[in-house]
Design a protein around this motif. Structure first.
Motif, PDB file in Angstrom:
ATOM      1  N   ASN A  27       2.333  -9.730  -8.502  1.00  0.00           N
ATOM      2  CA  ASN A  27       2.556  -8.927  -7.300  1.00  0.00           C
ATOM      3  C   ASN A  27       2.059  -9.565  -6.010  1.00  0.00           C
ATOM      4  N   ARG A  28       1.024 -10.352  -6.083  1.00  0.00           N
ATOM      5  CA  ARG A  28       0.442 -10.945  -4.871  1.00  0.00           C
ATOM      6  C   ARG A  28       1.479 -11.679  -4.008  1.00  0.00           C
ATOM      7  N   PRO A  29       2.340 -12.539  -4.584  1.00  0.00           N
ATOM      8  CA  PRO A  29       3.319 -13.232  -3.732  1.00  0.00           C
ATOM      9  C   PRO A  29       4.306 -12.274  -3.054  1.00  0.00           C
ATOM     10  N   ILE A  30       4.693 -11.219  -3.760  1.00  0.00           N
ATOM     11  CA  ILE A  30       5.605 -10.229  -3.166  1.00  0.00           C
ATOM     12  C   ILE A  30       4.901  -9.519  -2.018  1.00  0.00           C
ATOM     13  N   LEU A  31       3.663  -9.115  -2.274  1.00  0.00           N
ATOM     14  CA  LEU A  31       2.871  -8.426  -1.255  1.00  0.00           C
ATOM     15  C   LEU A  31       2.671  -9.303  -0.027  1.00  0.00           C
ATOM     16  N   GLU A  32       2.202 -10.524  -0.233  1.00  0.00           N
ATOM     17  CA  GLU A  32       1.855 -11.389   0.896  1.00  0.00           C
ATOM     18  C   GLU A  32       3.062 -11.858   1.700  1.00  0.00           C
ATOM     19  N   SER A  33       4.211 -12.008   1.066  1.00  0.00           N
ATOM     20  CA  SER A  33       5.372 -12.497   1.808  1.00  0.00           C
ATOM     21  C   SER A  33       6.164 -11.379   2.491  1.00  0.00           C
ATOM     22  N   ASN A  34       5.887 -10.133   2.140  1.00  0.00           N
ATOM     23  CA  ASN A  34       6.700  -9.035   2.677  1.00  0.00           C
ATOM     24  C   ASN A  34       5.930  -7.930   3.386  1.00  0.00           C
ATOM     25  N   TYR A  35       4.622  -7.903   3.224  1.00  0.00           N
ATOM     26  CA  TYR A  35       3.846  -6.762   3.714  1.00  0.00           C
ATOM     27  C   TYR A  35       2.559  -7.184   4.399  1.00  0.00           C
ATOM     28  N   VAL A  36       2.110  -6.280   5.261  1.00  0.00           N
ATOM     29  CA  VAL A  36       0.750  -6.312   5.784  1.00  0.00           C
ATOM     30  C   VAL A  36       0.087  -5.083   5.167  1.00  0.00           C
ATOM     31  N   LEU A  37      -0.929  -5.315   4.357  1.00  0.00           N
ATOM     32  CA  LEU A  37      -1.621  -4.229   3.662  1.00  0.00           C
ATOM     33  C   LEU A  37      -2.845  -3.814   4.456  1.00  0.00           C
ATOM     34  N   VAL A  38      -2.963  -2.513   4.693  1.00  0.00           N
ATOM     35  CA  VAL A  38      -4.138  -1.987   5.381  1.00  0.00           C
ATOM     36  C   VAL A  38      -4.717  -0.850   4.539  1.00  0.00           C
ATOM     37  N   HIS A  39      -6.011  -0.940   4.285  1.00  0.00           N
ATOM     38  CA  HIS A  39      -6.710   0.080   3.508  1.00  0.00           C
ATOM     39  C   HIS A  39      -7.362   1.058   4.480  1.00  0.00           C
ATOM     40  N   VAL A  40      -7.089   2.337   4.299  1.00  0.00           N
ATOM     41  CA  VAL A  40      -7.679   3.373   5.142  1.00  0.00           C
ATOM     42  C   VAL A  40      -8.605   4.216   4.274  1.00  0.00           C
ATOM     43  N   ASN A  41      -9.885   4.191   4.628  1.00  0.00           N
ATOM     44  CA  ASN A  41     -10.908   4.924   3.906  1.00  0.00           C
ATOM     45  C   ASN A  41     -10.833   6.393   4.286  1.00  0.00           C
ATOM     46  N   ILE A  42     -10.643   7.245   3.287  1.00  0.00           N
ATOM     47  CA  ILE A  42     -10.532   8.679   3.539  1.00  0.00           C
ATOM     48  C   ILE A  42     -11.842   9.410   3.209  1.00  0.00           C
ATOM     49  N   GLY A  43     -12.911   8.624   3.070  1.00  0.00           N
ATOM     50  CA  GLY A  43     -14.204   9.233   2.727  1.00  0.00           C
ATOM     51  C   GLY A  43     -14.062   9.977   1.413  1.00  0.00           C
ATOM     52  N   HIS A  44     -14.514  11.205   1.380  1.00  0.00           N
ATOM     53  CA  HIS A  44     -14.335  12.060   0.202  1.00  0.00           C
ATOM     54  C   HIS A  44     -13.328  13.143   0.562  1.00  0.00           C
ATOM     55  N   MET A  45     -12.144  12.654   0.986  1.00  0.00           N
ATOM     56  CA  MET A  45     -11.024  13.498   1.408  1.00  0.00           C
ATOM     57  C   MET A  45     -11.327  14.226   2.716  1.00  0.00           C
ATOM     58  N   ASP A  46     -12.264  13.660   3.511  1.00  0.00           N
ATOM     59  CA  ASP A  46     -12.644  14.318   4.756  1.00  0.00           C
ATOM     60  C   ASP A  46     -12.643  13.372   5.959  1.00  0.00           C
ATOM     61  N   GLU A  47     -12.134  12.165   5.780  1.00  0.00           N
ATOM     62  CA  GLU A  47     -12.064  11.190   6.875  1.00  0.00           C
ATOM     63  C   GLU A  47     -10.612  10.737   7.021  1.00  0.00           C
ATOM     64  N   ASN A  48     -10.204  10.467   8.229  1.00  0.00           N
ATOM     65  CA  ASN A  48      -8.875   9.925   8.546  1.00  0.00           C
ATOM     66  C   ASN A  48      -7.727  10.768   7.992  1.00  0.00           C
ATOM     67  N   VAL A  49      -7.993  12.045   7.829  1.00  0.00           N
ATOM     68  CA  VAL A  49      -6.963  12.976   7.384  1.00  0.00           C
ATOM     69  C   VAL A  49      -5.842  13.038   8.424  1.00  0.00           C
ATOM     70  N   ASP A  50      -6.195  12.908   9.688  1.00  0.00           N
ATOM     71  CA  ASP A  50      -5.203  12.937  10.762  1.00  0.00           C
ATOM     72  C   ASP A  50      -4.220  11.773  10.656  1.00  0.00           C
ATOM     73  N   ILE A  51      -4.706  10.615  10.248  1.00  0.00           N
ATOM     74  CA  ILE A  51      -3.823   9.452  10.100  1.00  0.00           C
ATOM     75  C   ILE A  51      -2.867   9.688   8.932  1.00  0.00           C
ATOM     76  N   ALA A  52      -3.388  10.187   7.831  1.00  0.00           N
ATOM     77  CA  ALA A  52      -2.531  10.485   6.676  1.00  0.00           C
ATOM     78  C   ALA A  52      -1.461  11.506   7.062  1.00  0.00           C
ATOM     79  N   GLU A  53      -1.860  12.544   7.781  1.00  0.00           N
ATOM     80  CA  GLU A  53      -0.899  13.566   8.217  1.00  0.00           C
ATOM     81  C   GLU A  53       0.148  12.965   9.145  1.00  0.00           C
ATOM     82  N   HIS A  54      -0.284  12.083  10.036  1.00  0.00           N
ATOM     83  CA  HIS A  54       0.645  11.442  10.967  1.00  0.00           C
ATOM     84  C   HIS A  54       1.759  10.694  10.226  1.00  0.00           C
TER      85      HIS A  54
END
Length: 165
Positions: free
Chosen positions: A76-103
């Protein structure tokens, strides 16, 4: 040894050893970084004509760790790296960045990891609605392969008859 026993052994190792290796690594950065990380990913995607995968989850989440292992395995790494920019968003314990997920139309109450795929212009192409990756520990790496292949951008000049795209 029979092929089914070998496959079973590999599955057990993948579910025990690989997550342990990943357990020491912080996959999801501080929740306060999320907006800047998404903005940087969108900028990089626009410059490279790649898609953005936003991975909502937390370092406490075993299924999130398995997804990260599958994203970065040799298939999967070659597919991921050649086609995507991966960003990890920390949601805490389901109480952080909920607004971004909703967006981006990702209901966190359906479980994590939860993914959204954006075009290089930031348009939502896919948002996980039903906890599709919530049980990653019981899924195979090829489910991630299928997802990556399904949502990768079409290269200019490619057609159904061309196999090098």
């Amino acid at each position: 040894m029979k092929p089914t026993k070998i496959l079973s052994l590999i599955a057990v190792l993948a579910m025990t050893v690989l997550p342990a290796m990943s357990a020491s690594r912080e996959i999801y950065p501080d929740p306060a970084q999320a907006k800047a990380d998404v903005a940087a990913a969108l900028k990089a995607a626009a410059a490279t004509h790649k898609r953005v995968i936003i991975d909502f989850g937390g370092n406490w989440c075993g299924d999130c760790r398995v997804l990260d292992i599958y994203f970065h395995n040799p298939e999967n790494r070659p597919i991921l790296e050649s086609n995507y920019v991966l960003v990890h968003v920390n949601i805490g314990h389901m109480d952080e960045n909920v607004d971004i997920a909703e967006h981006y139309g990702v209901p966190l109450n359906r479980g994590v990891p939860a993914l959204a795929v954006l075009s290089d212009k930031g348009k939502v192409l896919y948002s996980q609605k039903s906890g599709e990756f919530e049980k990653m520990r019981s899924m195979q790496a090829n489910s991630v392969t299928s997802f990556l292949v399904q949502w990768k951008p079409t290269k200019p000049g490619c057609s159904v008859t061309m196999v090098t795209c």
